[in-house]
Motif scaffolding. Structure first.
Motif, mmCIF file in Angstrom:
data_model
loop_
_atom_site.group_PDB
_atom_site.id
_atom_site.type_symbol
_atom_site.label_atom_id
_atom_site.label_comp_id
_atom_site.label_asym_id
_atom_site.label_seq_id
_atom_site.Cartn_x
_atom_site.Cartn_y
_atom_site.Cartn_z
ATOM 1 N N GLN A 44 3.483 11.735 1.272
ATOM 2 C CA GLN A 44 2.752 10.936 2.258
ATOM 3 C C GLN A 44 3.667 10.464 3.366
ATOM 4 O OE1 GLN A 44 0.211 7.954 0.577
ATOM 5 N NE2 GLN A 44 -0.066 6.841 2.483
ATOM 6 N N ARG A 45 4.854 10.001 3.010
ATOM 7 C CA ARG A 45 5.798 9.542 4.029
ATOM 8 C C ARG A 45 6.217 10.677 4.960
ATOM 9 N NH1 ARG A 45 9.649 5.915 -0.008
ATOM 10 N NH2 ARG A 45 8.318 4.037 -0.060
ATOM 11 N N LEU A 73 3.934 1.198 -0.017
ATOM 12 C CA LEU A 73 3.808 2.457 -0.747
ATOM 13 C C LEU A 73 4.975 2.605 -1.724
ATOM 14 C CD1 LEU A 73 1.882 4.922 -0.691
ATOM 15 C CD2 LEU A 73 3.413 5.951 1.003
ATOM 16 N N SER A 90 -1.122 0.811 11.329
ATOM 17 C CA SER A 90 0.318 1.030 11.273
ATOM 18 C C SER A 90 0.995 -0.300 10.947
ATOM 19 C CB SER A 90 0.824 1.549 12.618
ATOM 20 O OG SER A 90 0.818 0.500 13.577
ATOM 21 N N ARG A 122 -0.216 1.175 -3.290
ATOM 22 C CA ARG A 122 -0.380 1.003 -1.850
ATOM 23 C C ARG A 122 -1.357 -0.153 -1.632
ATOM 24 N NH1 ARG A 122 -4.043 6.444 -0.562
ATOM 25 N NH2 ARG A 122 -5.877 5.826 -1.783
ATOM 26 N N VAL A 144 4.113 9.771 -3.026
ATOM 27 C CA VAL A 144 4.660 8.835 -2.041
ATOM 28 C C VAL A 144 5.543 9.555 -1.027
ATOM 29 C CG1 VAL A 144 6.233 6.886 -1.737
ATOM 30 C CG2 VAL A 144 4.487 6.816 -3.525
ATOM 31 N N GLN A 145 6.445 10.401 -1.508
ATOM 32 C CA GLN A 145 7.358 11.086 -0.589
ATOM 33 C C GLN A 145 6.613 12.086 0.287
ATOM 34 O OE1 GLN A 145 9.977 9.694 -0.230
ATOM 35 N NE2 GLN A 145 11.017 9.114 -2.116
ATOM 36 N N ALA A 185 2.783 7.086 10.262
ATOM 37 C CA ALA A 185 3.260 5.781 9.807
ATOM 38 C C ALA A 185 2.593 5.503 8.462
ATOM 39 C CB ALA A 185 2.912 4.684 10.808
ATOM 40 N N SER A 186 3.368 5.085 7.497
ATOM 41 C CA SER A 186 2.832 4.882 6.148
ATOM 42 C C SER A 186 2.813 3.411 5.776
ATOM 43 C CB SER A 186 3.660 5.679 5.122
ATOM 44 O OG SER A 186 3.527 7.061 5.348
ATOM 45 N N ASP A 187 1.987 3.091 4.811
ATOM 46 C CA ASP A 187 1.828 1.743 4.283
ATOM 47 C C ASP A 187 3.191 1.166 3.872
ATOM 48 O OD1 ASP A 187 1.086 -0.544 2.884
ATOM 49 O OD2 ASP A 187 -0.406 0.476 1.651
ATOM 50 N N GLN A 212 2.572 11.565 7.170
ATOM 51 C CA GLN A 212 1.900 10.570 8.001
ATOM 52 C C GLN A 212 2.788 10.102 9.155
ATOM 53 O OE1 GLN A 212 0.543 7.424 5.334
ATOM 54 N NE2 GLN A 212 -1.561 8.099 5.630
ATOM 55 N N GLN A 249 11.843 -0.370 -0.040
ATOM 56 C CA GLN A 249 13.074 -0.715 0.649
ATOM 57 C C GLN A 249 13.250 -2.236 0.621
ATOM 58 O OE1 GLN A 249 12.025 1.203 4.427
ATOM 59 N NE2 GLN A 249 12.125 -0.799 5.437
#
Length: 486
Positions: free
Chosen positions: A370-371, A381, A118, A396, A367-368, A376-378, A374, A295
């Motif tokens: 996976q977010r 990503l 995480s 990633r 990506v979306q 907690a994501s990388d 999961q 981000q």
């Protein structure tokens, strides 16, 4: 709910119905699609040729790597199943559905679960492959996961009773976890996760419940192996990747050429019709575009690193032949590396039979999804459009304390425990995006759904065996070319 509403409404759960109404919806779905309807599966009369479906996928893949993909799929019925997501997606379209929509992994077989770090540097157990993610009926993931346990258990030579128990545990754990999530507050579901400590605690409890010296000894060995795998996962980071994948030449690191598995871009420029200088410029343009999908704080972090080298790297089984790269970046000096993995994203195999993704860019779809699924994501990503037309990528970290089990080495007790962990994890992922109250009400408190899905899994394992033989025949007759040992 109905499948005619928008994907966004289904996945986000924007209806804001009362708990009672949501539970009533799940019970109504059971009346429409009885739990026993998942029993007695048989292939459709117009079922496509499974080999033809693989050939269709091969058209967009790197031609030189297609035989490698076939070679890896030849290893066993289980490795064939891993590479056959498109085949099963075609079969799933004709299976009963309750109309309860979640964000699907799309390829939830047992090898697509594992541990990773995480952002707080804690090891978590979760789903780890989202190439096929798409909103759709929750049953799709449950059926693919459950069948994978039957196929893997058969492949490991388990007894009929052990195969059944492993399979039942996977779906039972999903159902019971979903009931648990249906009674939790919304934020508690979102923050739920399976940490390394929770896994070990569950193993301790399982060992305490074992009867007989031999069973307790086997349970202790299972926990010892889990601790060993966790320690190995912690060692898998960019420094370890640097030692394994790079060499120090003329005062700087570069990725070692290991064809056909790893081929540095300096040797691939002609493949893309670019000079070395043009290739370097293209990579930097890609990195700049990728950073814009992060981000702000993570973008600023990545800007502290500079690209050192790039290589094409073959990964997995089902993904072999799709474009996949590794990027070596450097921070303050040569001992401050960061390895990123860049994988090609194509349309999900589920989009042949379910509504198309709301994301125009397949990399963003991955990506979306996976977010959403999961815990907690990388932090790195992100996604880009590839250098070539109609090619899309997602990015990633290559190694971020990632680890997975060796399925072929599992014994019945270990696989049963693993089935429990996977079932709970899949339910938690579905509860984040779907309606756990409605799904739990549909599944109910009895084992009727468990037994029905176990029946499906055994029937589908038989079909997978037949498809595997057809695949081997296609290789034997020269219809498909395979390259083993790679």
């Amino acid at each position: 709910m109905t499948e005619d509403s928008s994907q966004a409404e289904h996945v986000a759960g924007t209806e804001h119905a009362s708990v009672a109404d949501r539970a009533a919806g799940g019970k109504a779905a059971r009346a429409q699609t009885p739990l026993n309807s998942h029993r007695g599966w048989s292939p459709a009369e117009d079922r496509p040729d499974p080999v033809a479906l693989l050939e269709e996928q091969n058209l967009t893949r790197v031609p030189d790597l297609v035989p490698v993909r076939h070679g890896r799929m030849m290893a066993s019925p289980f490795t064939f199943y891993r590479g056959g997501a498109k085949i099963m997606a075609t079969d799933l379209k004709d299976t009963p559905r309750a109309g309860l929509i979640v964000q699907l992994c799309g390829d939830a077989h047992l090898s697509n679960f594992g541990v990773f770090a995480s952002p707080e540097r804690n090891l978590l157990f979760d789903l780890n492959d989202f190439d096929e993610t798409l909103p759709g009926p929750f049953e799709y993931d449950v059926l693919r996961m459950t069948a994978s346990f039957t196929i893997a258990a058969r492949n490991n030579g388990f007894s009929s009773s052990d195969i059944r128990e492993v399979t039942l545990e996977a779906v039972r754990s999903y159902r019971e976890a979903m009931i648990q999530f249906s009674g939790m507050r919304t934020l508690d579901i979102w923050y739920a996760r399976m940490s390394e400590q929770e896994l070990l605690a569950a193993m301790d409890m399982a060992r305490a419940n074992q009867k007989g010296k031999a069973a307790r000894k086997a349970s202790k060995a299972l926990e010892k192996n889990a601790l060993k795998n966790a320690a190995k996962a912690r060692s898998r980071d960019s420094m370890q990747a640097l030692a394994k994948l790079a060499e120090f030449v003329d005062g700087h690191y570069r990725i070692i050429s290991q064809p056909p598995i790893v081929i540095p871009v300096r040797e691939l420029a002609e493949t893309f019709g670019l000079t070395a200088e043009e290739t370097e410029a293209a990579v930097r343009d890609q990195l700049k575009a990728y950073r814009q999908t992060l981000q702000d704080d993570r973008r600023r972090l990545l800007e502290r690193f500079d690209v050192v080298d790039v290589a094409h790297k073959v990964v997995g089984v089902g993904s072999v032949g799709n474009r996949a790269f590794i990027v070596l970046l450097q921070g303050r000096d040569e001992q401050d590396p960061l390895f990123l993995q860049v994988k090609e994203a194509t349309a999900s195999v589920l989009e042949d039979h379910l509504p198309k993704s709301i994301f125009e860019q397949p990399g963003e779809r991955v990506v979306q999804g996976q977010r959403m699924m999961q815990a907690a994501s990388d932090i790195f990503l992100g996604w880009t459009r590839g250098m070539q037309a109609d090619r899309y990528l997602y990015w990633r970290q290559l190694r971020d304390m990632k680890g997975s089990v060796v399925v072929e080495a599992m014994v019945p007790m270990g696989m049963t425990f693993y089935a429990h962990a996977c079932g709970w994890t899949l339910a938690r992922a579905h509860a984040r995006s779907g309606d756990p109250i409605a799904i739990a009400a549909y599944l109910g408190g009895s084992d009727k759904f468990d037994r029905a899905v176990t029946d499906f899994a055994h029937r589908y394992a038989d079909q997978n065996d037949a498809d595997y033989q057809a695949f081997l025949d296609a290789v034997r007759t020269g219809r498909l070319v395979a390259r083993g040992g790679v």
